[in-house]
Design a protein around this motif. Structure first.
Motif, mmCIF file in Angstrom:
data_model
loop_
_atom_site.group_PDB
_atom_site.id
_atom_site.type_symbol
_atom_site.label_atom_id
_atom_site.label_comp_id
_atom_site.label_asym_id
_atom_site.label_seq_id
_atom_site.Cartn_x
_atom_site.Cartn_y
_atom_site.Cartn_z
ATOM 1 N N THR A 265 -27.997 -44.343 -29.457
ATOM 2 C CA THR A 265 -27.920 -45.309 -28.356
ATOM 3 C C THR A 265 -29.243 -46.036 -28.127
ATOM 4 O OG1 THR A 265 -28.273 -43.378 -26.966
ATOM 5 C CG2 THR A 265 -26.044 -44.218 -27.091
ATOM 6 N N LYS A 270 -29.255 -49.689 -32.203
ATOM 7 C CA LYS A 270 -28.323 -50.727 -31.764
ATOM 8 C C LYS A 270 -28.586 -52.033 -32.511
ATOM 9 C CE LYS A 270 -26.339 -52.779 -27.655
ATOM 10 N NZ LYS A 270 -26.295 -52.863 -26.202
ATOM 11 N N GLU A 274 -26.121 -54.346 -34.699
ATOM 12 C CA GLU A 274 -25.897 -55.762 -34.384
ATOM 13 C C GLU A 274 -26.111 -56.663 -35.592
ATOM 14 O OE1 GLU A 274 -26.970 -55.651 -29.602
ATOM 15 O OE2 GLU A 274 -28.527 -56.060 -31.075
ATOM 16 N N TYR A 447 -15.911 -49.780 -34.987
ATOM 17 C CA TYR A 447 -16.766 -50.941 -34.761
ATOM 18 C C TYR A 447 -16.171 -52.195 -35.411
ATOM 19 C CZ TYR A 447 -21.047 -53.773 -34.585
ATOM 20 O OH TYR A 447 -21.954 -54.765 -34.356
ATOM 21 N N SER A 452 -16.158 -51.857 -28.598
ATOM 22 C CA SER A 452 -17.449 -52.364 -28.144
ATOM 23 C C SER A 452 -18.576 -51.510 -28.697
ATOM 24 C CB SER A 452 -17.511 -52.376 -26.619
ATOM 25 O OG SER A 452 -17.894 -51.110 -26.147
ATOM 26 N N ASP A 454 -21.360 -50.452 -27.485
ATOM 27 C CA ASP A 454 -21.874 -49.361 -26.664
ATOM 28 C C ASP A 454 -20.996 -48.118 -26.775
ATOM 29 O OD1 ASP A 454 -24.181 -50.606 -25.779
ATOM 30 O OD2 ASP A 454 -23.085 -51.713 -24.234
ATOM 31 N N THR A 455 -19.689 -48.332 -26.784
ATOM 32 C CA THR A 455 -18.774 -47.202 -26.952
ATOM 33 C C THR A 455 -18.988 -46.547 -28.315
ATOM 34 O OG1 THR A 455 -17.192 -48.534 -25.736
ATOM 35 C CG2 THR A 455 -16.351 -46.536 -26.781
ATOM 36 N N LEU A 457 -21.607 -46.506 -30.184
ATOM 37 C CA LEU A 457 -22.866 -45.769 -30.284
ATOM 38 C C LEU A 457 -22.841 -44.490 -29.454
ATOM 39 C CD1 LEU A 457 -25.323 -48.788 -30.206
ATOM 40 C CD2 LEU A 457 -24.690 -47.386 -32.167
ATOM 41 N N SER A 458 -22.265 -44.569 -28.262
ATOM 42 C CA SER A 458 -22.279 -43.344 -27.450
ATOM 43 C C SER A 458 -21.320 -42.305 -28.038
ATOM 44 C CB SER A 458 -21.956 -43.650 -25.988
ATOM 45 O OG SER A 458 -20.660 -44.156 -25.881
ATOM 46 N N GLU A 461 -23.354 -40.630 -30.686
ATOM 47 C CA GLU A 461 -24.411 -39.817 -30.075
ATOM 48 C C GLU A 461 -23.832 -38.531 -29.484
ATOM 49 O OE1 GLU A 461 -27.535 -40.325 -30.528
ATOM 50 O OE2 GLU A 461 -28.007 -38.500 -29.406
#
Lengths: 465, 357, 313
Positions: A265, A270, A274, A447, A452, A454-455, A457-458, A461
C-alpha cells in the motif's frame, strides 16, 4: 483427489518463471549451435559418442567405485535428458553413477520425501523461497568449501546471496533466466519507422503512436497481454510490477518490498501499479487480437504474443523462454520476424536492471560422491557443457556466451555477466506463498478486470502472513 | 553402462527407452507381483476367517466379529482417524515457523488461538462466499444428478440398446475430474471476446444468432455452469445404481398396479420410487459428499475468481498453496459440519430398516 | 456343515423366470410407446455425449492448429489426423525425445488398480456384514464414524500415512504395495457405507434361517453374503476402479518412479511451456478406454439387478 493440474500449473509457473529454455525449437537451437567456432565442442555432441580420454577436466573430482548419487529436480522432458547428458562425461570419468529423477510436482514431493526420511542426495531447487523452506526442515547440509570456492569465483554476490539462508551458504546457483523482455517485430518496426525505446516514457510514447497508426491485423492494439495460466493465472502480471518497481525504485527498495518491509500500500508500490495501469487498463492499448483489457485474464500467456505475428499487436512483455512459443519457421533475430528488447529503464543512463530466475543445487548429505557432483555442477565446465546442449543459459561467469544455442540466449548471458548489471530474483517467487503464489496473482487479475487500485493493494497487503 | 557409444541418458533417469525384452520382463514381474499379492491377500483372509471358525463355544461369535471388523478399523485408525483428530486440533491453533538467523532452520511454534480461525472463515468475505457457494453445490449437484439419472434409468429400462444408452451417460465417469474440467473449460465453455467462437457451446449460440456467453466469468451463473460439469460426471453414477435397483423391483407389483388401472406415471410414483428409496438415499448421500469434496473443477477452471469459490478449493489453497494449514484445517472442519445432517438422516433411515426387520 | 441355504442367487427368487420374462417384454412395449420418454432419453444421451465427442474430435486436431482453430474448422478443412494418438502412445513427449512410451504407464496403472480394488472391496464387505447383521455394542457409533470419515479430505492424511509407510517404518513407500495400502485405506469409508446399505437389505429371513441352522458368522459370510452381494460388489468395484485409475495424488505421493500410472505422464504431457498441450485430449481419450472396457465387462451384473436388495423399503 485429482489435483494434478493444480500442482502442474503452479509448477509450470515456477518453471516458466525460472528457466530460460527453448524446448521444442530444436531446429533453431541447432542452427545457433553449429555456428560456434569453439574447437572443443564435439565432446558434447548428443549421440555422437565421446572422445576417449579427455577426462583432464574431471581429474580434480577423483575417482569412485560403485558410488551412486541421486539428483532430484523439477525438470522434466527434453531438458531432463539434456541435464542427464551434461553429467554423462562426469559420470564416465569419475565412476559415479548419477541418476536424475524429475517430477513436475517437485514442491510437494520434496517436502514429502524429506518428511518421510527419503531425501535425495542432491536436489535442484527451482527458486530461493523454496530453498529457504527446504533448509528450514534441517535436512540440508551447508555447501562444502569446494562449492563455495567455485561460487565465489564464478558468480556475482547477488547470486551467492540467493543461495544463502540465514548466514549460511547452502546452495550453488545452476541455470538462470532473464525476464522482462519485450517482444516485437523488427520488420514492423522498420516498416513504420518505430525505434526501440530507451526509456519507459519513450515506450509509452511509442505505444500512443502505435495506437494512432493502427496495425494490419484484426482487432489491432499496440499491446498483447495474457495472464491465463491454469491455477497460476495472474503470474504474468506480477512480472510486470516487478520489472517496473525495480527500475523505478532501485534494488534496495525492491529488496525491502520482497522482504515485506515496503508495504504494497506504500506510494512506491502504488506508483509501479499505476505505470502498469497506463498500459494495461487503456482499452486503446490492449488487448491486440483478443479484445479489451477484460480479456487479459482469459488469454493464455502462451498465446498472447502470437498476435504480433498476425499484425494484431506490436508489443508483448514476457521472459526469454517465450522464444519457444513462436511457431516453427519464425525467424527470431534482431532483423527477423520477432526479436526482443529489455524493458527500458525509467531514465536514460540508469544501470541495467533485470529480474530473472534460476535454480539452486542443495545437498542432503556430504558423502564424497555427492560433494564431487555438487562441486562439478557449480563449475564453469558444467555450465559450458550444459549450455552447449541447448535450451538454457546460466549466470556462471566462466560461461562462454557463444555456447548459447540461440541469439536471445546469448544476449541474456551477456546481460547476466555484465559487470554493472543489477540482478534481482523474481519477487513473487521470494515472497511467502500466501502472497507470491496466491493473492498477488489473484489481485493482478482483479486489477486488470477493473477493481480499484486501493482495494487491489490492500488485498495483497492483508494476505501477508 | 560401459559402452561409450550410447549416450547415458537413454539408459538412466528416464526409465526404459523402448519396448525391449527388459521392458516386458519388468511388466511381467509387476503383473506377477499384483497377482501374487491378490492371491496371498485372499488366502490370508480366508485362513484367518476359517481359523476363527475353529474356535468353539460362546466366544466364537466375538472372535469372528473381531476378525470381520478389525482390518477396517485398524486401517482407518492409522490412515484417516488420526489425521482427522490432528486436523481438528490444528484448527484451533496457529503455527509459526521461526528461521534460525544463522542456519535458517525453522523452529515451529504452535499456539492455541481458540476460535480465531473460524472467526476468520466467517468474517472474510471471500471465504464466506465460498461457504455459500458450497451450499449451492451441495443442493444442486445431488438433486440434478439423481433426478436426471433416475429419469434416464426409467426411460431406458428394458429399451432396445439399453446397454449402449447406459454407457453413453456413464462415459463421463471414466474421465478424471481434471480431465473433465479441461474438456469443459477448453472445448465447451471457451469464449472469445472478439473473433470467431472456438468454444462448442458459444459456436452453437453464434450459429443460432444468440450472443456468446462468457461462461466462467459472468457471475452468478458461472457457479451454475461449473455445477453442470459435476452433474455431467455424477449422473452416470446415479443412473447405474438406480437402474440396478429398478430391475430389482418385483414385476408382480407393477403388474398388480397395472391391473388396478394405474398409468405408468402413477406406477412410477407409487411403486418404483418407494421401492428404490433406500438406493436413492445412498446415491444422494454419496453424491452430496462428493459435491462437498471435489475441488478440482473450480481449481482448474476459475481458481475461485468471479465469485465461484467453494470451501474445498479454499481449503486447498489455504492448506496446500499458501501454507496456512490452520485455516485450511478450520475449513475442513466446516465441511465436516455440513455433513452432519446427512449423517443423522442416514442413521435414522438405517435404524428404521433395522427396526422393520 | 448343516447349512441348508442354497449357495447362489437364482434360488432366492424362486418365482418362475418365464413369466417374468413375458411381463418384462410386455412392459418394455409400454415404456417404448411413450414417445415423450423416448425423446427425453435421446436428448439426455445426446447432451451427455457431446462433450466426449468434442474431446475426441479435438484429439484429432494437429498441433499446429490446436491453439487457434476449433475442431469443426479443422474438420471442414480435412486436416484432422490420428497422428496425435501415435505421438502419445509411442513418442510420449512429442518428437526429439527418448521418453518412454505411455505403454509402461498403462501397465503400471493396471498393476496399481487391480489389487487396490480387490483389497478394499473384500475388507469392506467383511465390515459391512458385521455392521449390518451382527449386533454389538458401539456398532452404530463405529458405523457413523466410518461414514463421516468420507469427508476427511485426502490431502490431510497423506503425510501422516507416508511416515508410517515410509522407509523408517514399514518401508513400502515408493513401491506398489505402498500405493495399494494407501488406496485401500482411502477407499474404506465409501466401501463400507455402500456395501453396508446393500448387505443390510438382504432379506432377514435368509440370514435368520442360517443362524437357526447354527451357521457361524464366517460360514454365513462365505455362503450367503458373498454370493448375494455380488452385484453390489460389482458396482463398488467399478467405482473404486475408476477412482484409482484416475487418481494422481495418491500414486504420486506413495508411488515412485517405477510405479507411476498413466495419469502421471499425462499431467506432464503438456510440457513445461504448454508446447505439447495439443496431445492432452488424445491422452485423456486413451485413458478412458480401459475403464470403459471394465464397465462393459461388469455391466451384466448391473443388468442382472441387485436381487432382493433394494426392494424392501
Amino acid at each position: 483427489m485429482h489435483d494434478s493440474t493444480e500442482r502442474k500449473a503452479t509448477q509450470m509457473k515456477r518453471i516458466t518463471k525460472v528457466q530460460f529454455a527453448a524446448v521444442g525449437v530444436s531446429g533453431l537451437l541447432l542452427a545457433g549451435c553449429s555456428s560456434t567456432e569453439e574447437p572443443a565442442a564435439p565432446s558434447t555432441t548428443p549421440g555422437g559418442g565421446n572422445v576417449a580420454a579427455g577426462c583432464e577436466d574431471y581429474a580434480t573430482y577423483g575417482t569412485f567405485q560403485g558410488d551412486a548419487v541421486e539428483l532430484y529436480g523439477s525438470i522434466v522432458g527434453v531438458e531432463a535428458e539434456q541435464l542427464q547428458q551434461s553429467v554423462a562425461k562426469f559420470s564416465e570419468c569419475t565412476g559415479i553413477d548419477v541418476t536424475y529423477n524429475g517430477t513436475d510436482q517437485f514442491e510437494t514431493e520434496i517436502n514429502i520425501r524429506v518428511d518421510g526420511g527419503n531425501a535425495p542426495d542432491l536436489a535442484i531447487i527451482p527458486q530461493p523461497g523454496l530453498l529457504q523452506k527446504v533448509v528450514g526442515t534441517g535436512a540440508v547440509v551447508a555447501a562444502p568449501a569446494s562449492v563455495e570456492a567455485n561460487v565465489d569465483k564464478f558468480w556475482s554476490v547477488d547470486w551467492k546471496n540467493y543461495g544463502t539462508v540465514g548466514s549460511t551458504f547452502y546452495a550453488a546457483p545452476l541455470m538462470a533466466s532473464v525476464k522482462g523482455w519485450i517482444w516485437y517485430s523488427p520488420t514492423e518496426f522498420a516498416a513504420n519507422g518505430y525505434e526501440v525505446p530507451t526509456t519507459w516514457q519513450g515506450m509509452l510514447d511509442l505505444t500512443a503512436q502505435m495506437a494512432a497508426n493502427g496495425g494490419t491485423g484484426p482487432n489491432y492494439k499496440p499491446w498483447a497481454i495474457g495472464f491465463e495460466s491454469g491455477t497460476a493465472t495472474g503470474w504474468a502480471g506480477t512480472d510486470w510490477i516487478e520489472d517496473i518497481l525495480l527500475r523505478q525504485q532501485g534494488p534496495e527498495a525492491y529488496d525491502r518490498w520482497v522482504a515485506g518491509d515496503l508495504d504494497f500500500t506504500s506510494p512506491e508500490v502504488k506508483q509501479a501499479f499505476e505505470e502498469f495501469g497506463k498500459i494495461a487498463l487503456n482499452p486503446d492499448y490492449v488487448n491486440g487480437g483478443f479484445g479489451d483489457p477484460a480479456s487479459i485474464v482469459t488469454t493464455s500467456f502462451q498465446e498472447a504474443g502470437l498476435s504480433i505475428l498476425e499484425g494484431s499487436a506490436s508489443l508483448h512483455h514476457q521472459a526469454s523462454f517465450y522464444e519457444a512459443q513462436w511457431p516453427e519457421g519464425t525467424n527470431v533475430a534482431p532483423d527477423g520476424d520477432v526479436w526482443a528488447f529489455l524493458t527500458p529503464p525509467i531514465n536514460e543512463g540508469d544501470p541495467v536492471s533485470v529480474t530473472g530466475g534460476g535454480e539452486f543445487v542443495a545437498a542432503f548429505n556430504d558423502n564424497p560422491a555427492t560433494v564431487a557432483l555438487q562441486t562439478f555442477m557449480s563449475s564453469d565446465t558444467w555450465a559450458n557443457e550444459r549450455v552447449s546442449l541447448g535450451g538454457v543459459i546460466s549466470a556462471n561467469k566462466g560461461l562462454d556466451p557463444n555456447n548459447a544455442s540461440s541469439p536471445i540466449g546469448k544476449a541474456s548471458i551477456e546481460i547476466l555477466q555484465g559487470a554493472d548489471t543489477v540482478f534481482r530474483f523474481d519477487g513473487s517467487d521470494l515472497m511467502p506463498s500466501a502472497v507470491g503464489a496466491s493473492q498477488f496473482w489473484t489481485s493482478m487479475n482483479d486489477y486488470v478486470s477493473g477493481t480499484s487500485l486501493d482495494t487491489v493493494l490492500s488485498d495483497i497487503e492483508n494476505s501477508w502472513p | 553402462m560401459t559402452s561409450t557409444e550410447v549416450p547415458l541418458s537413454v539408459n538412466r533417469g528416464l526409465q526404459m527407452a523402448g519396448l525391449d525384452a527388459q521392458f516386458w520382463s519388468t511388466q511381467g514381474s509387476n503383473l506377477l507381483l499384483a497377482a501374487i499379492a491378490i492371491l496371498a491377500f485372499l488366502v490370508v483372509v480366508s485362513l484367518i476367517m476359517f481359523g476363527a471358525d475353529l474356535v468353539r463355544g460362546a466366544i466364537r461369535d466375538k472372535v469372528q466379529l473381531v476378525v470381520l471388523i478389525s482390518p477396517v478399523l485398524l486401517l482407518l485408525a492409522i490412515g484417516l482417524i488420526w489425521p482427522a483428530i490432528d486436523t481438528i486440533w490444528l484448527s484451533f491453533n496457529d503455527v509459526v515457523e521461526q528461521p534460525d538467523p544463522v542456519t535458517g532452520i525453522y523452529t515451529t511454534v504452535t499456539q492455541f488461538v481458540g476460535l480465531d480461525n473460524y472467526v476468520f472463515a466467517f468474517s472474510d468475505p471471500t471465504t464466506l462466499r465460498s461457504v455459500i457457494n458450497t451450499f449451492v453445490w451441495m443442493v444442486l449437484v445431488p438433486a440434478l444428478s439423481t433426478g436426471i439419472g433416475l429419469a434416464y434409468a426409467v426411460f431406458i429400462d428394458r429399451a432396445k440398446g439399453e446397454k449402449i444408452l447406459k454407457s453413453l451417460v456413464f462415459m463421463p465417469m471414466a474421465i478424471s475430474f481434471v480431465g473433465a474440467s479441461v474438456i469443459w473449460g477448453a472445448i465447451m465453455y471457451d469464449y472469445n471476446q472478439v473473433g470467431n467462437q472456438t468454444g462448442t457451446i458459444n459456436a452453437v449460440l453464434d450459429l443460432l444468432g444468440f450472443n456468446p456467453v462468457n461462461f466462467l466469468v459472468d457471475s452468478p451463473w458461472n457457479t451454475f455452469y461449473l455445477i453442470v460439469i459435476l452433474v455431467w460426471i455424477q449422473t452416470g453414477f446415479a443412473m447405474v445404481i438406480i437402474s440396478a435397483a429398478i430391475k430389482g423391483v418385483p414385476v408382480e407389483m407393477n403388474e398388480a398396479a397395472s391391473l388396478d388401472g394405474a398409468n405408468p406415471w402413477q406406477r412410477f410414483w407409487s411403486i418404483t420410487v418407494p421401492s428404490i428409496r433406500p438406493t436413492l438415499v445412498v446415491v444422494l448421500t454419496t453424491i452430496t459428499i462428493a459435491s462437498l469434496k471435489v475441488y478440482d473443477i473450480v481449481r482448474t477452471l476459475t481458481q475461485g475468481r468471479n465469485g465461484t469459490d467453494i470451501v474445498a478449493n479454499k481449503m486447498y489453497v489455504f492448506g496446500f498453496v499458501e501454507g496456512r494449514e490452520p485455516l485450511g484445517a478450520a475449513l475442513a472442519v466446516i465441511l465436516f459440519l455440513f455433513v452432519i445432517p446427512i449423517v443423522i438422516y442416514n442413521v435414522r433411515s438405517l435404524n428404521k430398516v433395522k427396526e422393520t426387520r | 456343515m448343516s447349512i441348508t441355504m442354497p449357495p447362489a442367487g437364482p434360488a432366492v427368487t424362486p418365482d418362475a423366470e418365464p413369466t417374468r420374462k413375458k411381463t418384462r417384454a410386455a412392459q418394455a412395449k409400454e415404456n417404448l410407446t411413450s414417445p415423450w420418454a423416448t425423446a427425453a432419453a435421446i436428448i439426455i444421451a445426446l447432451l451427455w455425449t457431446i462433450p466426449t465427442v468434442a474431446l475426441f474430435m479435438t484429439a484429432l486436431v494437429p498441433g499446429s492448429r490446436y491453439r487457434t482453430d476449433a475442431w469443426w474448422t479443422v474438420l471442414l478443412d480435412g486436416d484432422l489426423t490420428f497422428s496425435n494418438f501415435g505421438y502419445v502412445l509411442f513418442r510420449s513427449f512429442g518428437d526429439n525425445s527418448t521418453a518412454p512410451p505411455l505403454l509402461g504407464n498403462v501397465m503400471n496403472s493396471i498393476v496399481v488398480t487391480v489389487p487396490a480394488v480387490v483389497f478394499p472391496v473384500v475388507l469392506g464387505l467383511m465390515a459391512a456384514y458385521a455392521f449390518a447383521w451382527i449386533p454389538f455394542k458401539g456398532s452404530n457409533f463405529l458405523f457413523v464414524m466410518i461414514f463421516a470419515l468420507q469427508v476427511v479430505p485426502l490431502q490431510l492424511a497423506l503425510i501422516p500415512l507416508l511416515r508410517i509407510l515410509g522407509p523408517e517404518n514399514v518401508g513400502v513407500a515408493g513401491q506398489f504395495p505402498g500405493v495399494w495400502i494407501a488406496h485401500t485405506i482411502f477407499a474404506m469409508p465409501l466401501a463400507v457405507f455402500l456395501l453396508h446399505n446393500f448387505v443390510a437389505q438382504i432379506p432377514s429371513d435368509i440370514l435368520e434361517a442360517a443362524r437357526v441352522d447354527g451357521a457361524s458368522h464366517t460360514q454365513t459370510f462365505f455362503r450367503i453374503i458373498i454370493p448375494l452381494s455380488l452385484p453390489a460388489v460389482a458396482s463398488l468395484a467399478i467405482f473404486q476402479f475408476l477412482w484409482v485409475w484416475n487418481d494422481l495424488l495418491v500414486s504420486a505421493v506413495f508411488g515412485g518412479n517405477k510405479t507411476y500410472p498413466l495419469t502421471y505422464p499425462i499431467s506432464n504431457l503438456a510440457g513445461a511451456y504448454g508446447e505439447f498441450a495439443y496431445l492432452v485430449p488424445s491422452a485423456a481419450f486413451i485413458s478412458m478406454i480401459i475403464p470403459l472396457i471394465v464397465f462393459f465387462a461388469l455391466q451384466r451384473y448391473f443388468v442382472r439387478g441387485l436381487l432382493a436388495g433394494s426392494t424392501k423399503g
